[in-house]
Write a protein that holds these residues in place. Structure first.
Motif, PDB file in Angstrom:
ATOM      1  N   LEU A 100       0.843  -1.206   0.000  1.00 21.13           N
ATOM      2  CA  LEU A 100       0.000   0.000   0.000  1.00 21.13           C
ATOM      3  C   LEU A 100       0.875   1.252   0.000  1.00 21.13           C
ATOM      4  CD1 LEU A 100      -2.993   0.965   0.253  1.00 21.13           C
ATOM      5  CD2 LEU A 100      -2.644   1.054   2.717  1.00 21.13           C
ATOM      6  N   SER A 101       1.907   1.237   0.847  1.00 22.60           N
ATOM      7  CA  SER A 101       2.741   2.437   0.950  1.00 22.60           C
ATOM      8  C   SER A 101       3.566   2.663  -0.316  1.00 22.60           C
ATOM      9  CB  SER A 101       3.654   2.358   2.181  1.00 22.60           C
ATOM     10  OG  SER A 101       4.617   1.366   1.977  1.00 22.60           O
ATOM     11  N   LEU A 102       3.923   1.593  -1.023  1.00 18.42           N
ATOM     12  CA  LEU A 102       4.710   1.751  -2.257  1.00 18.42           C
ATOM     13  C   LEU A 102       3.820   1.846  -3.497  1.00 18.42           C
ATOM     14  CD1 LEU A 102       7.510  -0.948  -1.571  1.00 18.42           C
ATOM     15  CD2 LEU A 102       7.736   1.539  -1.394  1.00 18.42           C
ATOM     16  N   ASP A 103       2.522   1.631  -3.281  1.00 19.41           N
ATOM     17  CA  ASP A 103       1.537   1.663  -4.369  1.00 19.41           C
ATOM     18  C   ASP A 103       1.900   0.667  -5.483  1.00 19.41           C
ATOM     19  OD1 ASP A 103      -0.757   2.408  -5.637  1.00 19.41           O
ATOM     20  OD2 ASP A 103       0.137   4.132  -6.664  1.00 19.41           O
ATOM     21  N   ILE A 104       2.155  -0.582  -5.065  1.00 19.95           N
ATOM     22  CA  ILE A 104       2.496  -1.646  -6.026  1.00 19.95           C
ATOM     23  C   ILE A 104       1.570  -2.848  -5.815  1.00 19.95           C
ATOM     24  CG2 ILE A 104       4.929  -1.023  -6.398  1.00 19.95           C
ATOM     25  CD1 ILE A 104       5.679  -3.107  -4.279  1.00 19.95           C
ATOM     26  N   PRO A 105       1.457  -3.726  -6.820  1.00 22.71           N
ATOM     27  CA  PRO A 105       0.547  -4.870  -6.690  1.00 22.71           C
ATOM     28  C   PRO A 105       0.964  -5.861  -5.599  1.00 22.71           C
ATOM     29  CG  PRO A 105       1.282  -4.601  -8.966  1.00 22.71           C
ATOM     30  CD  PRO A 105       2.100  -3.675  -8.141  1.00 22.71           C
ATOM     31  N   LEU A 106      -0.063  -6.573  -5.117  1.00 24.06           N
ATOM     32  CA  LEU A 106       0.098  -7.569  -4.064  1.00 24.06           C
ATOM     33  C   LEU A 106      -0.261  -8.929  -4.676  1.00 24.06           C
ATOM     34  CD1 LEU A 106       0.558  -7.605  -0.939  1.00 24.06           C
ATOM     35  CD2 LEU A 106      -1.911  -7.253  -0.696  1.00 24.06           C
ATOM     36  N   ILE A 107       0.540  -9.953  -4.376  1.00 21.29           N
ATOM     37  CA  ILE A 107       0.304 -11.290  -4.949  1.00 21.29           C
ATOM     38  C   ILE A 107       0.238 -12.303  -3.819  1.00 21.29           C
ATOM     39  CG2 ILE A 107       1.288 -13.098  -6.433  1.00 21.29           C
ATOM     40  CD1 ILE A 107       2.819 -10.766  -7.874  1.00 21.29           C
ATOM     41  N   GLU A 108      -0.855 -13.080  -3.769  1.00 24.84           N
ATOM     42  CA  GLU A 108      -0.936 -14.113  -2.726  1.00 24.84           C
ATOM     43  C   GLU A 108      -0.419 -15.431  -3.286  1.00 24.84           C
ATOM     44  OE1 GLU A 108      -3.790 -16.761  -2.321  1.00 24.84           O
ATOM     45  OE2 GLU A 108      -3.705 -16.599  -4.488  1.00 24.84           O
ATOM     46  N   VAL A 109       0.278 -16.202  -2.434  1.00 23.83           N
ATOM     47  CA  VAL A 109       0.871 -17.458  -2.901  1.00 23.83           C
ATOM     48  C   VAL A 109       0.477 -18.590  -1.961  1.00 23.83           C
ATOM     49  CG1 VAL A 109       3.078 -18.681  -3.244  1.00 23.83           C
ATOM     50  CG2 VAL A 109       2.832 -16.313  -4.034  1.00 23.83           C
ATOM     51  N   ASN A 110       0.121 -19.732  -2.546  1.00 26.47           N
ATOM     52  CA  ASN A 110      -0.140 -20.929  -1.754  1.00 26.47           C
ATOM     53  C   ASN A 110       1.223 -21.569  -1.424  1.00 26.47           C
ATOM     54  OD1 ASN A 110      -0.450 -23.912  -1.421  1.00 26.47           O
ATOM     55  ND2 ASN A 110      -2.621 -23.377  -1.539  1.00 26.47           N
ATOM     56  N   HIS A 111       1.463 -21.753  -0.138  1.00 31.19           N
ATOM     57  CA  HIS A 111       2.766 -22.250   0.331  1.00 31.19           C
ATOM     58  C   HIS A 111       3.135 -23.610  -0.286  1.00 31.19           C
ATOM     59  CE1 HIS A 111       5.927 -22.783   3.404  1.00 31.19           C
ATOM     60  NE2 HIS A 111       5.531 -24.035   3.455  1.00 31.19           N
ATOM     61  N   LEU A 112       2.146 -24.468  -0.452  1.00 33.53           N
ATOM     62  CA  LEU A 112       2.428 -25.816  -0.970  1.00 33.53           C
ATOM     63  C   LEU A 112       2.781 -25.773  -2.451  1.00 33.53           C
ATOM     64  CD1 LEU A 112      -0.398 -27.700   0.916  1.00 33.53           C
ATOM     65  CD2 LEU A 112       2.005 -27.518   1.530  1.00 33.53           C
ATOM     66  N   GLN A 113       2.048 -24.947  -3.193  1.00 35.53           N
ATOM     67  CA  GLN A 113       2.388 -24.786  -4.605  1.00 35.53           C
ATOM     68  C   GLN A 113       3.792 -24.203  -4.733  1.00 35.53           C
ATOM     69  OE1 GLN A 113      -0.900 -22.550  -6.378  1.00 35.53           O
ATOM     70  NE2 GLN A 113      -1.674 -24.468  -7.229  1.00 35.53           N
ATOM     71  N   ALA A 114       4.121 -23.301  -3.794  1.00 34.95           N
ATOM     72  CA  ALA A 114       5.455 -22.684  -3.847  1.00 34.95           C
ATOM     73  C   ALA A 114       6.553 -23.721  -3.605  1.00 34.95           C
ATOM     74  CB  ALA A 114       5.549 -21.551  -2.829  1.00 34.95           C
ATOM     75  N   HIS A 115       6.316 -24.681  -2.692  1.00 31.27           N
ATOM     76  CA  HIS A 115       7.305 -25.753  -2.491  1.00 31.27           C
ATOM     77  C   HIS A 115       7.553 -26.467  -3.822  1.00 31.27           C
ATOM     78  CE1 HIS A 115       8.580 -26.116   1.631  1.00 31.27           C
ATOM     79  NE2 HIS A 115       7.355 -26.039   2.097  1.00 31.27           N
ATOM     80  N   ILE A 116       6.492 -26.701  -4.567  1.00 31.50           N
ATOM     81  CA  ILE A 116       6.626 -27.395  -5.855  1.00 31.50           C
ATOM     82  C   ILE A 116       7.392 -26.512  -6.849  1.00 31.50           C
ATOM     83  CG2 ILE A 116       5.318 -28.344  -7.810  1.00 31.50           C
ATOM     84  CD1 ILE A 116       3.153 -29.179  -5.691  1.00 31.50           C
ATOM     85  N   ILE A 117       7.045 -25.222  -6.848  1.00 30.31           N
ATOM     86  CA  ILE A 117       7.670 -24.257  -7.774  1.00 30.31           C
ATOM     87  C   ILE A 117       9.170 -24.070  -7.476  1.00 30.31           C
ATOM     88  CG2 ILE A 117       7.685 -21.747  -8.309  1.00 30.31           C
ATOM     89  CD1 ILE A 117       5.474 -23.210  -9.760  1.00 30.31           C
ATOM     90  N   ALA A 118       9.597 -24.448  -6.260  1.00 27.96           N
ATOM     91  CA  ALA A 118      11.015 -24.281  -5.874  1.00 27.96           C
ATOM     92  C   ALA A 118      11.966 -24.937  -6.880  1.00 27.96           C
ATOM     93  CB  ALA A 118      11.256 -24.847  -4.478  1.00 27.96           C
ATOM     94  N   THR A 119      11.468 -25.950  -7.605  1.00 30.40           N
ATOM     95  CA  THR A 119      12.257 -26.615  -8.651  1.00 30.40           C
ATOM     96  C   THR A 119      12.765 -25.622  -9.696  1.00 30.40           C
ATOM     97  OG1 THR A 119      10.916 -28.578  -8.388  1.00 30.40           O
ATOM     98  CG2 THR A 119      12.051 -28.402 -10.472  1.00 30.40           C
ATOM     99  N   TYR A 120      12.027 -24.521  -9.861  1.00 38.67           N
ATOM    100  CA  TYR A 120      12.355 -23.585 -10.940  1.00 38.67           C
ATOM    101  C   TYR A 120      13.199 -22.395 -10.494  1.00 38.67           C
ATOM    102  CZ  TYR A 120       8.826 -26.269 -13.338  1.00 38.67           C
ATOM    103  OH  TYR A 120       8.139 -27.310 -13.890  1.00 38.67           O
ATOM    104  N   ILE A 121      13.570 -22.355  -9.207  1.00 40.30           N
ATOM    105  CA  ILE A 121      14.372 -21.224  -8.730  1.00 40.30           C
ATOM    106  C   ILE A 121      15.702 -21.188  -9.492  1.00 40.30           C
ATOM    107  CG2 ILE A 121      15.612 -20.243  -6.739  1.00 40.30           C
ATOM    108  CD1 ILE A 121      13.410 -21.515  -4.952  1.00 40.30           C
TER     109      ILE A 121
END
Ligand code: KG4
Ligand code: ZN
Length: 339
Positions: A100-121
């Motif tokens: 809000l203070s930086l006036d930029i978008p906010l993105i919510e992430v599902n923690h479990l999906q993120a564990h799976i996505i870690a393969t792509y880091i």
């Protein structure tokens, strides 16, 4: 202009912030909470207080290490759930306030999906080997055990899950019985290397389809140790390596029985593992052997991204940024969050 994502993770007992620039990870700062060690598990009230203390220093550290000014951040991605509500609230509120203070978008992430996505880091100059889609992912963490078909970065289907405890919980609870501090999974892993996995046999659950169960094993192990200690109070000390190797093998065998069934049912032979327990060397080695036997193409995550971290949140956030999947300031965290 570059896309810079600030990722924030606070679902359990690790406060973490990561900075990702154009899909490349610049920094991943983590503050662990040692306060839980003596309690044998995460104490939710203490976890949220520690997040409150750690979050600003951790974010500050991540931005400084990445040499990124907060005015350059394109969006903030945070863990919405699943997790401990008090812990999630700290990361969510902080992310909402900063966005809000930086006036930029906010993105919510599902923690479990993120564990799976870690393969792509991806780090600078390091390109990980990544699976072709669709692929099967065995997600094994402290709170969840799931078999997932990954169709796309943000399109995943759960085809099996635990009906009670998670694999990580089984590791941690058995480790507690053996006298290890929390979380005990890594201690079992370390000691198992010196033992014979065939020494003790524990029965495996009979659960339908692709679902898992670990609570029976945990109880059987507890009673077994209790009975042996009655006969010999040195039983654990004298047999520690073999106990660790045997319980670890049983957990791994249970995981593989259903993974093999999932491969047979789906016909998918691209296989990845994810989550904290995917750091387990016994699991990794068994997967390598199974892959050779069964001609699977396998993907092992880097050790440092297996347990909770914000790099995976930033990575999932990056894909959502590209897909313009933003949320409003009315977003709330979810202790239970299915996808
Ligand atoms: O994914 P994670 O960091 O947190 C959750 O989202 O739950 O997973 C933590 C779990 C704990 O149960 C911990 O004991 C387990 O991962 N773990 C391990 C190993 N490293 C972490 N379990 C067995 N062997 C390991 N090397
Ligand atoms: Zn996790």
């Amino acid at each position: 202009m570059s896309i810079i994502i600030l990722g924030i993770e606070s679902s359990c007992d690790d406060t973490s912030a990561a900075v990702l620039k154009d899909g490349i990870l610049l920094t991943n700062s983590i503050a662990n909470q040692d306060v839980h060690k003596k309690y044998g598990g995460v104490v939710p009230e203490l976890a949220s207080r520690a997040h409150q203390q750690n979050i600003i220093p951790v974010v500050d550290m991540a931005l400084k290490a990445a040499k990124v000014n907060k005015s350059e951040i394109s969006a903030i991605a945070f863990t919405r759930g699943p997790g401990l509500l008090g812990s999630l609230l700290v990361g969510t509120s902080f992310s909402k306030g900063l966005a809000l203070s930086l006036d930029i978008p906010l993105i919510e992430v599902n923690h479990l999906q993120a564990h799976i996505i870690a393969t792509y880091i991806r780090e600078e100059n390091i390109k990980p080997k990544t699976p072709g889609m669709p692929y099967l992912c065995l997600l094994v963490s402290g709170g969840h055990t799931q078999l997932v078909i990954v169709n796309d970065y943000l399109d995943m289907e759960i085809i099996g899950k635990t009906i009670d405890d998670a694999a990580g919980e089984a590791f941690d609870k058995c480790a507690k019985v053996l006298g290890f501090p929390f979380p005990g999974g890594p201690y079992i892993d370390k000691n198992a290397k010196l033992g014979n996995p065939e020494t003790y046999k524990f029965s495996k659950p009979k659960i339908a389809k692709l679902d898992y169960s670990f609570s029976g094993l945990k109880t059987a192990f507890l009673y077994f140790i209790r009975d042996e200690l009655k006969k010999n109070k040195d039983f654990i000390n004298k047999n520690l390596y073999n106990l660790c190797a045997s319980i670890q093998k049983t957990i791994i065998d249970i995981l593989f029985d259903k993974l093999i069934l999932a491969v047979e049912e789906t016909g998918i032979t691209e296989i990845a593992i994810a989550g904290g327990v995917s750091a387990n060397e016994g699991l990794r080695n068994s997967l390598i052997i199974k892959a050779l036997e069964r001609k699977w193409n396998i993907f092992l995550p880097e050790f440092k991204y297996t347990t909770d971290n914000a790099a995976m949140i930033a990575q999932a956030g990056y894909y959502k940024y590209l897909a313009k999947k933003f949320v409003s300031q009315s977003i709330i965290p979810l202790a239970r969050y299915n996808y």
